[in-house]
Design an enzyme around this catalytic site. Structure first.
Site, mmCIF file in Angstrom:
data_model
loop_
_atom_site.group_PDB
_atom_site.id
_atom_site.type_symbol
_atom_site.label_atom_id
_atom_site.label_comp_id
_atom_site.label_asym_id
_atom_site.label_seq_id
_atom_site.Cartn_x
_atom_site.Cartn_y
_atom_site.Cartn_z
ATOM 1 N N ILE A 13 0.843 -1.202 0.000
ATOM 2 C CA ILE A 13 0.000 0.000 0.000
ATOM 3 C C ILE A 13 0.882 1.258 0.000
ATOM 4 C CG2 ILE A 13 -1.888 1.198 1.172
ATOM 5 C CD1 ILE A 13 -2.558 -1.566 2.511
ATOM 6 N N ASP A 32 11.957 2.361 5.754
ATOM 7 C CA ASP A 32 11.508 0.972 5.640
ATOM 8 C C ASP A 32 12.696 0.072 5.953
ATOM 9 O OD1 ASP A 32 10.485 -1.586 4.525
ATOM 10 O OD2 ASP A 32 8.899 -0.313 3.689
ATOM 11 N N ASP A 63 14.467 0.987 10.995
ATOM 12 C CA ASP A 63 13.385 0.326 11.719
ATOM 13 C C ASP A 63 12.616 1.342 12.560
ATOM 14 O OD1 ASP A 63 12.016 -1.345 13.737
ATOM 15 O OD2 ASP A 63 13.237 -2.952 12.894
ATOM 16 N N PHE A 87 2.635 3.290 7.566
ATOM 17 C CA PHE A 87 2.240 1.966 7.073
ATOM 18 C C PHE A 87 3.045 0.846 7.733
ATOM 19 C CE2 PHE A 87 1.519 4.724 3.298
ATOM 20 C CZ PHE A 87 0.190 4.423 3.051
ATOM 21 N N SER A 131 -7.219 -1.307 10.435
ATOM 22 C CA SER A 131 -7.789 -2.403 9.643
ATOM 23 C C SER A 131 -9.197 -2.721 10.103
ATOM 24 C CB SER A 131 -6.903 -3.638 9.833
ATOM 25 O OG SER A 131 -7.530 -4.776 9.306
ATOM 26 N N THR A 133 -10.102 -5.455 10.592
ATOM 27 C CA THR A 133 -9.941 -6.606 11.479
ATOM 28 C C THR A 133 -10.248 -6.222 12.934
ATOM 29 O OG1 THR A 133 -8.516 -8.533 11.806
ATOM 30 C CG2 THR A 133 -7.481 -6.394 12.062
ATOM 31 N N TYR A 155 -2.904 -9.926 15.749
ATOM 32 C CA TYR A 155 -2.729 -8.821 14.802
ATOM 33 C C TYR A 155 -3.787 -7.740 15.050
ATOM 34 C CZ TYR A 155 -3.247 -6.279 10.370
ATOM 35 O OH TYR A 155 -3.400 -5.296 9.415
ATOM 36 N N LYS A 159 -3.519 -3.678 16.324
ATOM 37 C CA LYS A 159 -4.080 -2.515 15.601
ATOM 38 C C LYS A 159 -5.019 -1.725 16.532
ATOM 39 C CE LYS A 159 -2.162 -2.716 11.575
ATOM 40 N NZ LYS A 159 -1.248 -1.661 11.152
ATOM 41 N N ASN A 189 -10.514 -4.792 2.309
ATOM 42 C CA ASN A 189 -9.544 -5.732 1.703
ATOM 43 C C ASN A 189 -8.825 -5.100 0.501
ATOM 44 O OD1 ASN A 189 -11.369 -7.325 3.377
ATOM 45 N ND2 ASN A 189 -10.401 -9.114 2.479
ATOM 46 N N LEU A 210 -6.825 -14.195 -0.384
ATOM 47 C CA LEU A 210 -7.476 -14.696 -1.596
ATOM 48 C C LEU A 210 -6.859 -14.149 -2.885
ATOM 49 C CD1 LEU A 210 -9.814 -16.319 -2.850
ATOM 50 C CD2 LEU A 210 -11.155 -14.211 -2.797
HETATM 51 P P1 NAD Z 1 3.465 -4.612 3.488
HETATM 52 O O1 NAD Z 1 4.041 -5.691 4.320
HETATM 53 O O2 NAD Z 1 3.530 -4.742 2.009
HETATM 54 O O3 NAD Z 1 4.101 -3.199 3.904
HETATM 55 C C1 NAD Z 1 4.575 -2.935 5.192
HETATM 56 C C2 NAD Z 1 5.956 -2.321 5.047
HETATM 57 O O4 NAD Z 1 6.474 -2.051 6.350
HETATM 58 C C3 NAD Z 1 6.943 -3.252 4.343
HETATM 59 O O5 NAD Z 1 7.629 -2.540 3.334
HETATM 60 C C4 NAD Z 1 7.880 -3.681 5.467
HETATM 61 O O6 NAD Z 1 9.191 -3.965 4.987
HETATM 62 C C5 NAD Z 1 7.826 -2.479 6.386
HETATM 63 N N1 NAD Z 1 8.166 -2.773 7.779
HETATM 64 C C6 NAD Z 1 7.757 -3.837 8.519
HETATM 65 N N2 NAD Z 1 8.269 -3.734 9.764
HETATM 66 C C7 NAD Z 1 9.011 -2.600 9.799
HETATM 67 C C8 NAD Z 1 9.770 -1.968 10.803
HETATM 68 N N3 NAD Z 1 9.906 -2.509 12.033
HETATM 69 N N4 NAD Z 1 10.406 -0.819 10.493
HETATM 70 C C9 NAD Z 1 10.294 -0.279 9.253
HETATM 71 N N5 NAD Z 1 9.590 -0.831 8.265
HETATM 72 C C10 NAD Z 1 8.944 -1.993 8.539
HETATM 73 O O7 NAD Z 1 1.944 -4.411 3.956
HETATM 74 P P2 NAD Z 1 0.794 -3.527 3.321
HETATM 75 O O8 NAD Z 1 -0.240 -4.442 2.797
HETATM 76 O O9 NAD Z 1 1.343 -2.481 2.453
HETATM 77 O O10 NAD Z 1 0.200 -2.902 4.662
HETATM 78 C C11 NAD Z 1 0.574 -1.617 5.133
HETATM 79 C C12 NAD Z 1 -0.120 -1.338 6.446
HETATM 80 O O11 NAD Z 1 -1.528 -1.447 6.259
HETATM 81 C C13 NAD Z 1 0.241 -2.313 7.560
HETATM 82 O O12 NAD Z 1 0.332 -1.591 8.761
HETATM 83 C C14 NAD Z 1 -0.929 -3.271 7.590
HETATM 84 O O13 NAD Z 1 -1.133 -3.821 8.864
HETATM 85 C C15 NAD Z 1 -2.083 -2.344 7.216
HETATM 86 N N6 NAD Z 1 -3.212 -3.052 6.613
HETATM 87 C C16 NAD Z 1 -2.989 -3.853 5.514
HETATM 88 C C17 NAD Z 1 -4.055 -4.559 4.969
HETATM 89 C C18 NAD Z 1 -3.856 -5.486 3.788
HETATM 90 O O14 NAD Z 1 -4.707 -6.371 3.600
HETATM 91 N N7 NAD Z 1 -2.815 -5.330 2.977
HETATM 92 C C19 NAD Z 1 -5.326 -4.434 5.515
HETATM 93 C C20 NAD Z 1 -5.518 -3.586 6.609
HETATM 94 C C21 NAD Z 1 -4.430 -2.897 7.155
HETATM 95 N N1 UFG Z 2 -10.216 -17.414 0.945
HETATM 96 C C1 UFG Z 2 -10.304 -18.600 0.263
HETATM 97 N N2 UFG Z 2 -9.131 -19.205 -0.113
HETATM 98 C C2 UFG Z 2 -7.907 -18.665 0.152
HETATM 99 C C3 UFG Z 2 -7.842 -17.443 0.853
HETATM 100 C C4 UFG Z 2 -9.020 -16.847 1.249
HETATM 101 O O1 UFG Z 2 -11.381 -19.114 0.008
HETATM 102 O O2 UFG Z 2 -6.889 -19.258 -0.212
HETATM 103 C C5 UFG Z 2 -11.477 -16.744 1.332
HETATM 104 C C6 UFG Z 2 -11.622 -16.529 2.819
HETATM 105 O O3 UFG Z 2 -12.181 -17.662 3.426
HETATM 106 C C7 UFG Z 2 -12.511 -15.279 2.859
HETATM 107 C C8 UFG Z 2 -12.105 -14.497 1.597
HETATM 108 O O4 UFG Z 2 -11.481 -15.467 0.742
HETATM 109 O O5 UFG Z 2 -13.855 -15.665 2.702
HETATM 110 C C9 UFG Z 2 -11.117 -13.373 1.874
HETATM 111 O O6 UFG Z 2 -10.000 -13.882 2.607
HETATM 112 P P1 UFG Z 2 -8.625 -13.080 2.761
HETATM 113 O O7 UFG Z 2 -7.689 -13.952 3.515
HETATM 114 O O8 UFG Z 2 -8.174 -12.559 1.443
HETATM 115 O O9 UFG Z 2 -9.035 -11.805 3.600
HETATM 116 P P2 UFG Z 2 -9.773 -11.702 5.014
HETATM 117 O O10 UFG Z 2 -11.028 -10.930 4.775
HETATM 118 O O11 UFG Z 2 -9.888 -13.007 5.658
HETATM 119 O O12 UFG Z 2 -8.859 -10.846 5.930
HETATM 120 C C10 UFG Z 2 -7.670 -10.156 5.609
HETATM 121 C C11 UFG Z 2 -6.812 -10.131 6.842
HETATM 122 C C12 UFG Z 2 -7.547 -9.351 7.929
HETATM 123 C C13 UFG Z 2 -7.850 -7.969 7.421
HETATM 124 C C14 UFG Z 2 -8.653 -8.080 6.175
HETATM 125 C C15 UFG Z 2 -8.937 -6.729 5.599
HETATM 126 O O13 UFG Z 2 -6.580 -11.459 7.233
HETATM 127 O O14 UFG Z 2 -6.765 -9.228 9.073
HETATM 128 O O15 UFG Z 2 -7.962 -8.867 5.198
HETATM 129 O O16 UFG Z 2 -7.788 -6.033 5.373
HETATM 130 F F1 UFG Z 2 -8.591 -7.270 8.315
#
Ligand code: NAD
Ligand code: UFG
Length: 356
Positions: A13, A32, A63, A87, A131, A133, A155, A159, A189, A210
């Site tokens: 993101i 990062d 870090d 992030f 999130s 979540t 997790y 958050k 998602n 997924l």
């Molecule tokens: P990502 O893992 O691709 O990005 C996170 C980045 O943080 C990475 O580049 C990683 O190297 C860096 N990082 C991790 N630990 C670190 C540290 N101690 N110091 C400095 N950098 C560090 O994940 P993303 O999907 O881009 O998610 C970004 C944020 O959004 C996260 O906080 C995640 O929890 C939150 N979020 C993600 C999702 C999702 O589904 N992708 C959903 C809800 C919330």
């Molecule tokens: N799913 C499958 N097969 C897979 C993976 C997922 O059928 O291999 C299904 C899951 O059962 C669910 C849907 O696809 O019904 C979405 O699952 P994801 O794992 O892609 O995403 P979730 O909604 O379960 O949750 C994830 C993180 C959460 C976060 C959320 C929104 O696990 O912590 O995305 O960011 F909050």
């Protein structure tokens, strides 16, 4: 033009948001540790935005738990940092169950350290990656921001804890002396990729989520998808989620920053989602149509810890930010496939390194 710090800016993101913020004319320092990403993502961000904007991006390997690394990031900026988009963190639910101490350390201690260093530098504007979540098993669909915060895994607990820490910081200020401007953005998602196919999601190992799994099946890295559940109370018995294009999400961050910088001190808590739900089988069909590839699957029992349906009520974000999603499932799949097909092994794909 605003000087910003982006923690975790090389991640999925963060890299897409960096493109949007550079294109909006801001100066960025990315901090990062590349724990879950590659500097290649930042090289491609520079390539995408062109040389003038690329000149406004710097990055520091470090870090968020290290005060010294945070100080280096603040010192690397050519002008005082006015706002932080945070992030950096760990995000895998299963891993958080196995390694809770690591999750509490990076997500909570890292955020605490960041907020303390921000305050020392007189920087009080923060956008935080939260999130959906944190809502756990939602009682009502669509989910609005008044829903109870009741996470069901480590997790989610981390958050929710950072959200609380930020609320406590805001509450510690006397109203007439208030300085903090904070947005807690609760993503649903996030999926898809930049339409160029140059940056996208690059999960380490076998994906748990997924979308990356579906696209890796389409590109031939896995034989078939496992669909968890066939008897959920949904349109076709599979789980329903609110998938948000990562570019819409990136634009949501820009909108939140604009509001915080333009308005006064405040604490915003906003759902960022589309308000539309799609089942697993709808995603599979849409991805097949976008890619022209077949995505074989087998249906097994429900996955422990899953909810039947999570869909956002995004109306508060629309009201407060003037933002809403603009891209639907078709565009999500088209752009996700552009990334996956051009980079079958992510940033490690042969010949995928940028020349610059
Ligand atoms: P990502 O893992 O691709 O990005 C996170 C980045 O943080 C990475 O580049 C990683 O190297 C860096 N990082 C991790 N630990 C670190 C540290 N101690 N110091 C400095 N950098 C560090 O994940 P993303 O999907 O881009 O998610 C970004 C944020 O959004 C996260 O906080 C995640 O929890 C939150 N979020 C993600 C999702 C999702 O589904 N992708 C959903 C809800 C919330
Ligand atoms: N799913 C499958 N097969 C897979 C993976 C997922 O059928 O291999 C299904 C899951 O059962 C669910 C849907 O696809 O019904 C979405 O699952 P994801 O794992 O892609 O995403 P979730 O909604 O379960 O949750 C994830 C993180 C959460 C976060 C959320 C929104 O696990 O912590 O995305 O960011 F909050």
């Amino acid at each position: 033009m605003t000087q910003l710090l982006i923690t975790g800016g090389a991640g999925f993101i963060g890299s897409h948001t960096a493109v949007v913020l550079l294109e909006a004319g801001h100066n960025l320092v990315v901090l990062d540790n590349f724990d879950n990403s590659s500097p290649e993502a930042l090289r491609r961000v520079m390539e995408l935005v062109g040389s003038e904007a690329a000149g406004r991006l710097r990055w520091i390997e470090g870090d968020i738990r290290s005060r010294a690394d945070l100080q280096r990031a603040f010192a690397a900026a050519p002008a005082p940092i006015e706002a932080v988009v945070h992030f950096a963190g760990l995000k895998a639910v299963g891993e958080s169950v196995a390694e809770p101490l690591r999750y509490w350390d990076v997500n909570l201690s890292g955020s605490r350290c960041l907020v303390a260093v921000m305050a020392e530098h007189g920087c009080h504007t923060l956008v935080f990656s939260s999130s959906c979540t944190i809502y756990g098993f939602p009682e009502q669909i669509p989910i609005n921001e008044m829903a109870p915060v009741a996470p069901i895994n480590p997790y989610g607990h981390t958050k929710a804890a950072v959200e609380q820490l930020l609320a406590d910081v805001v509450a510690s200020e006397a109203p007439e002396l208030a300085r903090w401007r904070i947005a807690r953005l609760r993503y649903f998602n996030p999926v898809g990729a930049h339409p160029s196919g140059r940056i996208g999601e690059d999960p380490l190992g076998t994906p748990n989520n997924l979308f990356p799994f579906v696209s890796q099946v389409a590109v031939g890295r896995h034989e078939r998808l496992t669909v968890y559940g066939r008897d959920w109370p949904t349109v076709d018995g599979t789980g329903v989620r609110d998938y948000i294009h990562v570019m819409d999400l990136a634009e949501g961050h820009k909108a939140a920053l604009d509001v915080l910088l333009a308005e006064g001190p405040q604490l915003l808590s906003l759902n960022l989602g589309s308000g539309q739900g799609h089942s697993v089988l709808e995603v599979v069909r849409a991805f097949e149509a976008a890619s022209g590839r077949s995505v074989p699957y087998e249906q097994l029992d429900r996955r422990p810890g899953d909810a039947a349906i999570t869909v956002a009520d995004p109306s508060l974000a629309a009201e407060r930010l003037g933002w809403r999603t603009r891209r639907g499932l078709e565009e999500i799949c088209r752009d996700g496939w552009a990334w996956q097909s051009a980079n079958p092994d992510g940033y490690d794909s042969p010949g995928s390194q940028s020349s610059g």
